[in-house]
Design a protein around this motif. Structure first.
Motif, PDB file in Angstrom:
ATOM      1  N   GLU A  92      18.610 -28.136  15.861  1.00 17.43           N
ATOM      2  CA  GLU A  92      17.908 -26.946  15.402  1.00 17.43           C
ATOM      3  C   GLU A  92      17.412 -27.118  13.968  1.00 17.43           C
ATOM      4  O   GLU A  92      16.292 -26.735  13.644  1.00 17.43           O
ATOM      5  N   VAL A  93      18.232 -27.731  13.105  1.00 18.26           N
ATOM      6  CA  VAL A  93      17.816 -27.979  11.718  1.00 18.26           C
ATOM      7  C   VAL A  93      16.589 -28.888  11.704  1.00 18.26           C
ATOM      8  O   VAL A  93      15.612 -28.623  10.993  1.00 18.26           O
ATOM      9  N   VAL A  94      16.607 -29.946  12.503  1.00 18.69           N
ATOM     10  CA  VAL A  94      15.470 -30.863  12.568  1.00 18.69           C
ATOM     11  C   VAL A  94      14.219 -30.122  13.031  1.00 18.69           C
ATOM     12  O   VAL A  94      13.143 -30.261  12.437  1.00 18.69           O
ATOM     13  N   THR A  95      14.346 -29.310  14.068  1.00 17.74           N
ATOM     14  CA  THR A  95      13.194 -28.567  14.595  1.00 17.74           C
ATOM     15  C   THR A  95      12.603 -27.641  13.538  1.00 17.74           C
ATOM     16  O   THR A  95      11.380 -27.590  13.348  1.00 17.74           O
ATOM     17  N   VAL A  96      13.462 -26.908  12.834  1.00 12.69           N
ATOM     18  CA  VAL A  96      12.989 -25.972  11.806  1.00 12.69           C
ATOM     19  C   VAL A  96      12.341 -26.734  10.655  1.00 12.69           C
ATOM     20  O   VAL A  96      11.275 -26.343  10.163  1.00 12.69           O
ATOM     21  N   CYS A  97      12.929 -27.842  10.230  1.00 12.05           N
ATOM     22  CA  CYS A  97      12.357 -28.631   9.133  1.00 12.05           C
ATOM     23  C   CYS A  97      11.032 -29.262   9.533  1.00 12.05           C
ATOM     24  O   CYS A  97      10.104 -29.335   8.715  1.00 12.05           O
ATOM     25  N   GLU A  98      10.917 -29.719  10.786  1.00  6.27           N
ATOM     26  CA  GLU A  98       9.638 -30.257  11.253  1.00  6.27           C
ATOM     27  C   GLU A  98       8.554 -29.187  11.217  1.00  6.27           C
ATOM     28  O   GLU A  98       7.416 -29.462  10.810  1.00  6.27           O
ATOM     29  N   ARG A  99       8.881 -27.977  11.611  1.00 10.15           N
ATOM     30  CA  ARG A  99       7.915 -26.882  11.579  1.00 10.15           C
ATOM     31  C   ARG A  99       7.509 -26.560  10.137  1.00 10.15           C
ATOM     32  O   ARG A  99       6.328 -26.394   9.835  1.00 10.15           O
ATOM     33  N   MET A 100       8.485 -26.505   9.237  1.00  7.71           N
ATOM     34  CA  MET A 100       8.167 -26.224   7.829  1.00  7.71           C
ATOM     35  C   MET A 100       7.290 -27.323   7.239  1.00  7.71           C
ATOM     36  O   MET A 100       6.354 -27.040   6.500  1.00  7.71           O
ATOM     37  N   ALA A 101       7.588 -28.581   7.560  1.00  5.74           N
ATOM     38  CA  ALA A 101       6.787 -29.699   7.046  1.00  5.74           C
ATOM     39  C   ALA A 101       5.352 -29.605   7.547  1.00  5.74           C
ATOM     40  O   ALA A 101       4.407 -29.900   6.807  1.00  5.74           O
ATOM     41  N   ARG A 102       5.183 -29.184   8.793  1.00  2.00           N
ATOM     42  CA  ARG A 102       3.839 -29.038   9.371  1.00  2.00           C
ATOM     43  C   ARG A 102       3.087 -27.873   8.713  1.00  2.00           C
ATOM     44  O   ARG A 102       1.896 -27.971   8.442  1.00  2.00           O
ATOM     45  N   ASP A 103       3.791 -26.781   8.442  1.00  2.00           N
ATOM     46  CA  ASP A 103       3.146 -25.550   7.995  1.00  2.00           C
ATOM     47  C   ASP A 103       2.962 -25.425   6.486  1.00  2.00           C
ATOM     48  O   ASP A 103       2.103 -24.673   6.041  1.00  2.00           O
ATOM     49  N   PHE A 104       3.780 -26.124   5.697  1.00  2.00           N
ATOM     50  CA  PHE A 104       3.744 -25.937   4.250  1.00  2.00           C
ATOM     51  C   PHE A 104       3.191 -27.163   3.548  1.00  2.00           C
ATOM     52  O   PHE A 104       3.505 -28.298   3.904  1.00  2.00           O
ATOM     53  N   ALA A 105       2.385 -26.904   2.527  1.00  2.00           N
ATOM     54  CA  ALA A 105       1.885 -27.958   1.640  1.00  2.00           C
ATOM     55  C   ALA A 105       3.011 -28.334   0.676  1.00  2.00           C
ATOM     56  O   ALA A 105       4.001 -27.607   0.543  1.00  2.00           O
ATOM     57  N   PRO A 106       2.876 -29.479  -0.024  1.00  2.00           N
ATOM     58  CA  PRO A 106       3.868 -29.800  -1.046  1.00  2.00           C
ATOM     59  C   PRO A 106       4.103 -28.595  -1.962  1.00  2.00           C
ATOM     60  O   PRO A 106       3.165 -27.894  -2.353  1.00  2.00           O
ATOM     61  N   ARG A 134       5.225 -31.321  -7.652  1.00  2.00           N
ATOM     62  CA  ARG A 134       5.313 -30.774  -6.293  1.00  2.00           C
ATOM     63  C   ARG A 134       6.392 -31.518  -5.512  1.00  2.00           C
ATOM     64  O   ARG A 134       6.395 -32.754  -5.502  1.00  2.00           O
ATOM     65  N   PHE A 135       7.279 -30.767  -4.884  1.00  2.00           N
ATOM     66  CA  PHE A 135       8.238 -31.360  -3.959  1.00  2.00           C
ATOM     67  C   PHE A 135       7.440 -31.896  -2.776  1.00  2.00           C
ATOM     68  O   PHE A 135       6.603 -31.184  -2.215  1.00  2.00           O
ATOM     69  N   SER A 136       7.712 -33.129  -2.370  1.00  2.00           N
ATOM     70  CA  SER A 136       6.907 -33.756  -1.321  1.00  2.00           C
ATOM     71  C   SER A 136       7.430 -33.495   0.086  1.00  2.00           C
ATOM     72  O   SER A 136       6.715 -33.732   1.063  1.00  2.00           O
ATOM     73  N   GLY A 137       8.655 -32.997   0.221  1.00  2.00           N
ATOM     74  CA  GLY A 137       9.206 -32.744   1.544  1.00  2.00           C
ATOM     75  C   GLY A 137      10.676 -32.407   1.480  1.00  2.00           C
ATOM     76  O   GLY A 137      11.208 -32.058   0.423  1.00  2.00           O
ATOM     77  N   LEU A 138      11.326 -32.531   2.624  1.00  2.00           N
ATOM     78  CA  LEU A 138      12.755 -32.285   2.773  1.00  2.00           C
ATOM     79  C   LEU A 138      13.390 -33.538   3.353  1.00  2.00           C
ATOM     80  O   LEU A 138      12.738 -34.287   4.086  1.00  2.00           O
ATOM     81  N   SER A 139      14.667 -33.749   3.053  1.00  2.00           N
ATOM     82  CA  SER A 139      15.418 -34.856   3.653  1.00  2.00           C
ATOM     83  C   SER A 139      16.753 -34.339   4.148  1.00  2.00           C
ATOM     84  O   SER A 139      17.404 -33.531   3.474  1.00  2.00           O
ATOM     85  N   LEU A 140      17.150 -34.833   5.315  1.00  2.00           N
ATOM     86  CA  LEU A 140      18.394 -34.413   5.952  1.00  2.00           C
ATOM     87  C   LEU A 140      19.345 -35.599   6.033  1.00  2.00           C
ATOM     88  O   LEU A 140      18.924 -36.720   6.368  1.00  2.00           O
ATOM     89  N   THR A 151      13.422 -37.598   7.259  1.00  2.00           N
ATOM     90  CA  THR A 151      12.646 -37.036   6.160  1.00  2.00           C
ATOM     91  C   THR A 151      11.468 -36.281   6.760  1.00  2.00           C
ATOM     92  O   THR A 151      10.883 -36.713   7.755  1.00  2.00           O
ATOM     93  N   PHE A 152      11.141 -35.154   6.144  1.00  2.00           N
ATOM     94  CA  PHE A 152      10.078 -34.269   6.625  1.00  2.00           C
ATOM     95  C   PHE A 152       9.068 -34.081   5.493  1.00  2.00           C
ATOM     96  O   PHE A 152       9.314 -33.314   4.564  1.00  2.00           O
ATOM     97  N   ALA A 153       7.949 -34.788   5.535  1.00  2.00           N
ATOM     98  CA  ALA A 153       6.936 -34.701   4.477  1.00  2.00           C
ATOM     99  C   ALA A 153       6.079 -33.452   4.695  1.00  2.00           C
ATOM    100  O   ALA A 153       5.563 -33.226   5.797  1.00  2.00           O
ATOM    101  N   PHE A 154       5.946 -32.658   3.637  1.00  2.00           N
ATOM    102  CA  PHE A 154       5.082 -31.484   3.716  1.00  2.00           C
ATOM    103  C   PHE A 154       3.645 -31.949   3.914  1.00  2.00           C
ATOM    104  O   PHE A 154       3.150 -32.818   3.219  1.00  2.00           O
ATOM    105  N   ARG A 155       2.955 -31.352   4.900  1.00  2.00           N
ATOM    106  CA  ARG A 155       1.582 -31.761   5.176  1.00  2.00           C
ATOM    107  C   ARG A 155       0.682 -30.575   5.517  1.00  2.00           C
ATOM    108  O   ARG A 155      -0.447 -30.761   5.973  1.00  2.00           O
ATOM    109  N   GLY A 156       1.153 -29.355   5.253  1.00  2.00           N
ATOM    110  CA  GLY A 156       0.311 -28.180   5.474  1.00  2.00           C
ATOM    111  C   GLY A 156      -0.767 -28.081   4.406  1.00  2.00           C
ATOM    112  O   GLY A 156      -0.801 -28.852   3.449  1.00  2.00           O
TER     113      GLY A 156
END
Length: 175
Positions: free
Chosen positions: A54-68, A147-153, A166-171
């Motif tokens: 669930e954490v991975v799924t939520v982080c993947e969605r945030m990385a897709r939706d949010f810019a750095p 700018r923070f470039s993403g999240l890491s788990l 790692t989930f790179a922000f790309r929104g």
């Protein structure tokens, strides 16, 4: 410790230049017998391992939706028996709040509270050593935007952290 038992640590990724500089400061000033991590900004210290999917799924969605995510280096921060680089980022704290809401009831007491964003460069030394480093570094840690470039788990098993993803922000920026 099984995958489902090992707690998860979620961090915000620093830009490469800041990561390199602050890791070098850790290497120079963190007690070597406890320094097995690179520079990092912890958002959650112990998400339940059983929630990894669930954490991975939520982080993947945030990385897709949010810019750095914008942040600011503020300066040095005393940890009492250590020294950190103090950061500010209302936008990163907002993202963290969204994650915290999603895992309400599963958070440790420590993770129920908003963190003071920082990068620890020295810890578990005497107060005198910490004050000396703060005096030495005074004026060298200047305010700057980044700018923070993403999240890491990561999994935590008592020693060096085990990287999960790692989930790179790309929104797109909306501003």
């Amino acid at each position: 410790m099984s995958e489902s038992e090992a707690p998860l640590i979620l961090t915000a990724q620093l830009p490469d230049d800041m990561h390199a500089r602050y890791t070098a400061l850790r290497d120079a000033h963190f007690p070597p017998e406890r320094n097995y991590l690179e520079a990092h900004v912890t958002l959650f210290h112990a998400l339940p391992g059983m929630c990894e999917g669930e954490v991975v799924t939520v982080c993947e969605r945030m990385a897709r939706d949010f810019a750095p995510v914008p942040g600011e280096v503020v300066g040095l921060m005393s940890l009492g028996r250590g020294t950190a680089i103090k950061l500010e980022s209302p936008a990163m704290l907002h993202l963290r709040d969204l994650l915290a809401d999603g895992f309400h009831g599963l958070l440790t007491q420590q993770d129920q509270h908003r963190p003071r964003l920082h990068v620890t460069i020295q810890n578990k030394v005497s107060g005198k050593e910490a004050k000396a480093l703060q005096a030495q570094l005074g004026g060298t840690i200047l305010p700057r935007s980044f700018r923070f470039s993403g999240l890491s788990l990561f999994h935590y098993r008592g020693g060096p952290w085990e990287h999960v993803k790692t989930f790179a922000f790309r929104g797109k920026d909306t501003a």
